[in-house]
Enzyme design. Structure first.
Site, short mmCIF file in Angstrom:
data_model
loop_
_atom_site.label_atom_id
_atom_site.label_comp_id
_atom_site.label_asym_id
_atom_site.label_seq_id
_atom_site.Cartn_x
_atom_site.Cartn_y
_atom_site.Cartn_z
N LYS A 211 33.67 33.38 49.33
CA LYS A 211 34.61 33.29 50.46
C LYS A 211 34.06 34.07 51.65
CE LYS A 211 39.35 34.31 51.72
NZ LYS A 211 40.64 34.85 51.28
N GLU A 217 26.28 40.78 44.97
CA GLU A 217 25.73 40.10 43.79
C GLU A 217 25.33 38.67 44.13
OE1 GLU A 217 28.53 41.84 43.95
OE2 GLU A 217 29.03 42.81 42.04
N GLY A 272 40.63 34.66 46.63
CA GLY A 272 39.50 34.31 45.75
C GLY A 272 39.95 33.91 44.35
N ARG A 273 40.88 34.69 43.78
CA ARG A 273 41.28 34.42 42.39
C ARG A 273 42.24 33.24 42.27
NH1 ARG A 273 42.59 39.18 44.31
NH2 ARG A 273 44.74 39.83 44.60
N GLU A 358 43.67 42.13 39.31
CA GLU A 358 43.41 42.26 40.76
C GLU A 358 44.70 42.04 41.54
OE1 GLU A 358 40.32 40.03 42.82
OE2 GLU A 358 38.79 41.40 42.11
N HIS A 389 39.65 38.56 13.22
CA HIS A 389 38.63 39.26 12.43
C HIS A 389 38.00 40.39 13.23
CE1 HIS A 389 39.02 36.28 9.25
NE2 HIS A 389 39.26 35.45 10.26
N LYS A 517 31.86 49.37 45.97
CA LYS A 517 30.83 48.61 46.70
C LYS A 517 30.19 49.50 47.77
CE LYS A 517 33.33 44.17 46.53
NZ LYS A 517 34.02 43.16 47.33
O1 F6P Z 1 35.97 41.56 43.13
C1 F6P Z 1 36.41 41.54 44.41
C2 F6P Z 1 36.32 40.21 45.05
O2 F6P Z 1 36.60 40.45 46.38
C3 F6P Z 1 37.26 39.17 44.43
O3 F6P Z 1 38.56 39.28 44.88
C4 F6P Z 1 36.59 37.91 44.81
O4 F6P Z 1 37.06 36.82 44.06
C5 F6P Z 1 35.15 38.26 44.53
O5 F6P Z 1 35.03 39.61 44.95
C6 F6P Z 1 34.12 37.40 45.20
O6 F6P Z 1 34.27 37.41 46.57
P1 F6P Z 1 33.55 36.32 47.47
O7 F6P Z 1 34.07 34.99 47.10
O8 F6P Z 1 33.87 36.70 48.88
O9 F6P Z 1 32.07 36.41 47.20
#
Ligand code: F6P
Length: 557
Positions: A211, A217, A272-273, A358, A389, A517
């Protein structure tokens, strides 16, 4: 402000505290009928939760006092419920089945949604049909989604649940429809490396889903993917044809080298979620086709309709949400355990962890004031029967109680029907065992009959007693297909919203993830160069950084 807990609810809780679940069943022969709720071939059974009909009535009254009906209407109307970020949360608009206008800041967003859906459909048809070619002119055969959190977990859940296993390279002959989709989220290079190992760079496309297009990452993995393509296809080759982006930050995606026509938009009114219903669902369309994505969305829409029109008393997300609030805040459970009896739903616990934690892992109210009571319980889980198990020992005989949510599809989607009955039987037996336990008297008689006496008898009995009286909810769903999975996900989204209203918090921001972060950057600089750590760095972090540096140098030499 957190809605105050009514006195009668607190009194009721104290009155209920002395009663065990088996006693509650004995006291109400129709308890199952009173506390299980059916809707569209679904059944939600909360009769094994530590509550009664009266509890539910009081909880519904509390939800009404908290304005739940108004909050539900405001959610669907696109009011700016994400106050801290000044935006609505309109994942439900993405599931809207007709074109009724929906205004955000004076602009109808429905045509925008339809236009992006048309682009997703067309792009997926090109890629699945082998029309989209890479830099060397060969058709795309495999897709890797690069994204994390909400840009990974939802599409991964759906593709895992509904997709067949990836084909071995070269085993299937020419592919006329569909592509294999892999998911890479972790910045651990192992994740990307393993995903790329079986792939041919000339026929691989990366969907970079982010987003913000600033997530460390995702950017690191996208850059490594670009380098992998460039080194395989030749430095001079434009690898842009191997990338598509899904983002609300189009300029960052184009700066990365992705053509404007290959950037699908996200909007700031999608969290995002909650984004799997949007262009972030592109991997789902690529793997499963547009029709199954449409079924998934239609499933979500049917739950939206149920949620916004059914009275609170018979409204499944409301019943689940008020029971969850009761467990977390009144009975003070710190954990809840989700056990899907379905291998297809293996990624559900991970998906729900982000959705629930979250959203509702917060300590202040919408107005910034500290909340008086606890908020959501921590959530974890694993598929059944595998969990039986592993951690079920803890559930049955440990010293703490964590309410369990059994999610049980009834019908198998494979021909091994007998095994499906075994699976369902296991789920029902576990919820029964948690509630009924295994009493001392029967065990003592059993071991006496075997000739045990004295301390040996006592020890044998004590080790086997299961105290029982442990709560659970059972959700019976017809089967796992696109429509039903869409319903399941929307059910949990809305349930999470109901709990948020009762906690009195904003479920649509997630500022808690920012600090780590920020602190990561100087540590990464210290590990990759000789950069000094900031003055204020604590002793433990300094010591750990020094150790990693020394060890890394030693292992290099
Ligand atoms: O973990 C934090 C977060 O901001 C989530 O809410 C989100 O889904 C994820 O990182 C990825 O964010 P982006 O889609 O901006 O890369």
């Amino acid at each position: 402000m957190q809605p105050p807990v009514p006195i009668d609810l607190a009194d009721h809780r104290r009155a209920l505290a002395g009663k065990t679940l088996p006693q509650l069943f004995a006291g109400d022969p129709k308890r199952f009928d009173h506390l299980s709720f059916a809707w569209d071939d679904w059944l939600v059974d909360v009769s094994k939760e530590r509550l009664t009909r009266e509890t539910l009535m009081l909880l519904v009254a509390h939800a009404r006092d908290a304005g739940l009906e108004g909050w539900i209407a405001a959610l669907f109307a696109g009011e700016k419920l994400n106050q801290s970020e000044g935006r609505p949360a309109l994942h439900t608009a993405l599931r809207q089945q007709d074109d009724t206008p929906l205004m955000v800041d004076g602009h109808d967003i429905v045509p925008d949604i339809r236009s992006v859906q048309a682009r997703m459909k067309a792009l997926a048809a090109q890629i699945r049909g082998g029309v989209r070619v890479g830099a060397t002119g060969r058709p795309i055969r495999a897709v890797v989604n690069i994204g994390i959190g909400g840009s990974d977990l939802g599409p991964l859940l759906v593709c895992t649940a509904l997709g067949s296993p990836p084909r071995m390279r070269g085993s299937a002959g020419p592919q006329t429809e569909g592509v294999d989709v892999a998911f890479v989220s972790n910045v651990d290079p192992e994740h990307l490396t393993r995903a790329l190992a079986p792939l041919d760079p000339a026929t691989t496309l990366f969907v970079v889903t982010s987003k913000t297009f600033t997530t460390g990452e995702t950017l690191a993995n996208a850059a490594s993917a670009k380098a992998w393509l460039a080194s395989a296809l030749g430095r001079g080759v434009d690898v842009g044809a191997h990338f598509v982006a899904v983002t609300a930050n189009a300029s960052a995606a184009t700066s990365f080298g992705i053509a404007k026509a290959d950037v699908l938009p996200l909007w700031d009114w999608i969290g995002g979620r909650y984004s799997l219903w949007s262009a972030a669902g592109l991997p789902i369309v690529l793997k499963l086709g547009w029709d199954r994505f449409a079924d998934l969305v239609a499933g979500g829409a049917s739950v939206d309709q149920h949620f916004r029109t059914t009275s609170l008393e018979r409204n499944l997300p409301v019943v689940l949400g008020i029971a969850g609030w009761w467990n977390a805040t009144q009975l003070k459970h710190c954990e809840r355990v989700v056990v899907p009896y379905s291998q297809a739903l293996a990624r559900l616990p991970a998906y729900l962890q982000q959705l629930v934690l979250e959203s509702n892992g917060k300590r202040v109210a919408r107005d910034g004031r500290a909340l008086a009571g606890p908020t959501t319980a921590a959530l974890w889980g694993e598929t059944g029967t595998n969990g039986q198990h592993a951690f079920f020992q803890w559930l049955h005989q440990g010293t703490r109680e964590a309410p369990v949510e059994f999610i049980v599809p009834i019908r198998a989607t494979h021909p091994l029907a007998d095994q499906q009955s075994l699976l369902v039987a296991n789920a029902l037996a576990q919820s029964q065992a948690l509630m009924e336990g295994r009493g001392e008297d029967a065990l003592r008689a059993e071991f006496l009959a075997k000739g045990l006496t004295g301390p040996a008898l006592d020890a044998a009995v004590a080790a086997r007693v299961c105290p029982g009286n442990r709560a659970s909810t059972t959700i019976l769903m017809p089967e796992v297909n696109a429509l039903r999975l869409g319903q399941l996900i929307a059910l949990y989204e809305h349930r999470t919203f109901v709990e948020a209203v009762l906690y009195g918090l904003n479920p649509f921001d997630q500022f808690g993830v920012e600090l780590g972060k920020t602190l990561m950057a100087p540590i990464a600089a210290a590990l990759t160069s000789d950069a000094a750590l900031p003055e204020a760095t604590d002793g433990s972090t300094r010591g750990l950084v020094a150790h990693v540096r020394a060890q890394a140098a030693r292992l290099r030499s």
